[in-house]
Design a protein around this motif. Structure first.
Motif: not given
Length: 424
Positions: A96-112
């Motif tokens: 079994c695995v744990l899958m997190i989709n779009d991690l950068d959208a939820g925990a990333g910083r794209f700009d100011e």
């Protein structure tokens, strides 16, 4: 449908997952695999195909679940689902695995404009803690000394450079950049159009015609071919009768004949879709509106506009006599080096945009930079005037110039142009 699994993708996921279920003496195995790449290339779908082929059960977390009005909820959710997945391995006796989709959208910083919240910090800290101690993951307020089974974590995203750097370092996260080559694209597109009987030659020509398009383009193209039949169906029964015919109808769902899937029709529809893409890319209405707003603000508050001064003159002396003390300091102390001006011109000439950030000495240690502008700058004069104003206003702080690629939504340059008290 005969879905296609790219051999490289299957090999990478299979090795990572299997390695986490083996006991390799003296080998530290990263528990997180980060699958990243351009939007629409089928990263999540390829993962699902691999899981199905290997008979793996999946526990899902969406990037949208990594923010909450209550501090600590997303971090608690990750810990809870990790423990649930570990229990599934124990009960089901299978991978079994744990899958997190779009991690950068939820925990990333794209700009100011991206807020760095308490939950973002806790999500990063939680994933780092799990990566370091995968068999000792506790829920807040309780402690269970029984070791858990290791659970491989698969995360997907577009740009992992937006994530907290210690999280993605080697040893915690194994990275895999997914960019399908021509053979992969042909195989995937063949699977998409398999029910329609499109020959291999036409598949290859379709891929070569739209060589720069992502995988989701071809899936959307197939869906668009049905638009003509649905339009005829709507006109046949009338706009007023669509709702009663489609929802809760005693006649059952409507049936449609197989559409025209010949190559010329596909290319014609694809070109229409490409035209819509270019219209979106070329409009830049937000930038136009922001530029108008900047113009109005400068007219209503001319004191905010700073003119760089290289040599004193009688006009400058008259200008200083008319300004208040703050503006005197701003005019007399600000100037940009030739290198900085050249960097600005080079970024703008390549189609990038400019942003400016500052931070004091205390926050500099934690990397908590703050933006100095409300929107990205795309004009040289605006960039220079805003930068000079920032250097004057934050003369005792760090100031950096940021170059941003608006299409890829990522940073291409971060360079510090001012340090407090001449620090290195």
């Amino acid at each position: 449908m005969g879905y296609y699994i790219a051999p490289r993708f299957l090999d990478k996921l299979a090795v990572h997952i299997t390695k986490n279920f083996l006991k390799l003496p003296g080998v530290r195995v990263p528990i997180i695999l980060g699958v990243h790449g351009r939007k629409g290339e089928g990263k999540s779908f390829q993962c699902e195909l691999v899981f199905e082929k290997m008979g793996i059960e999946v526990t899902h977390i969406s990037g949208g679940e990594l923010e909450s009005p209550d501090a600590g909820d997303p971090a608690r959710l990750i810990r809870l689902r990790y423990r649930e997945t570990a229990e599934l391995i124990k009960v089901r006796g299978k991978m079994c695995v744990l899958m997190i989709n779009d991690l950068d959208a939820g925990a990333g910083r794209f700009d100011e404009g991206t807020q760095y919240t308490v939950n973002t910090q806790l999500v990063n800290a939680t994933l780092m803690n799990i990566a370091d101690n995968p068999t000792d993951v506790q829920l807040p307020g309780s402690y269970d000394s029984t070791p858990l089974h290791r659970v491989p974590i698969i995360v997907t995203g577009n740009d992992f450079s937006t994530l907290y750097a210690p999280l993605i370092r080697d040893g915690r996260m194994d990275k895999f950049y997914w960019e399908p080559d021509r053979n992969d694209k042909v195989g995937i597109v063949k699977g998409i159009f398999e029910p329609d009987g499109l020959p291999q030659r036409d598949i290859e020509q379709l891929v070569d015609t739209f060589v720069h398009q992502s995988i989701d383009f071809f899936s959307a193209l197939r869906s668009r071919i049905y638009d003509e039949q649905i339009r005829n169906f709507i006109h046949q029964i009338g706009f007023e009768g669509v709702s009663l015919r489609v929802v809760n109808s005693l006649e059952g769902p409507p049936e449609f004949k197989k559409p025209n899937f010949n190559l010329s029709h596909l290319i014609e529809s694809g070109n229409l879709m490409v035209g819509e893409q270019k219209r979106v890319e070329s409009s830049h209405l937000v930038d136009e509106y922001n530029r108008l707003n900047r113009g109005r603000n400068s007219q209503s508050a001319p004191a905010a506009v700073v003119t760089p001064i290289s040599q004193p003159s009688s006009n400058n002396a008259t200008q200083e006599a008319k300004t208040n003390g703050f503006q005197k300091q701003e005019v007399s102390n600000t100037h940009l080096s030739l290198d900085t001006q050249a960097q600005i011109r080079q970024l703008l000439s390549q189609g990038y945009k400019i942003s400016i950030e500052h931070v004091d000495e205390r926050r500099f240690r934690t990397g908590s930079w703050q933006s100095c502008v409300h929107s990205h700058i795309d004009a040289e004069s605006d960039a220079i005037s805003n930068l000079e104003a920032t250097l004057a206003e934050y003369s005792g702080e760090y100031v950096r110039l940021v170059g941003i690629d608006p299409k890829a939504k990522r940073r291409v340059l971060e360079t510090i142009i001012q340090r407090p008290n001449g620090k290195n």
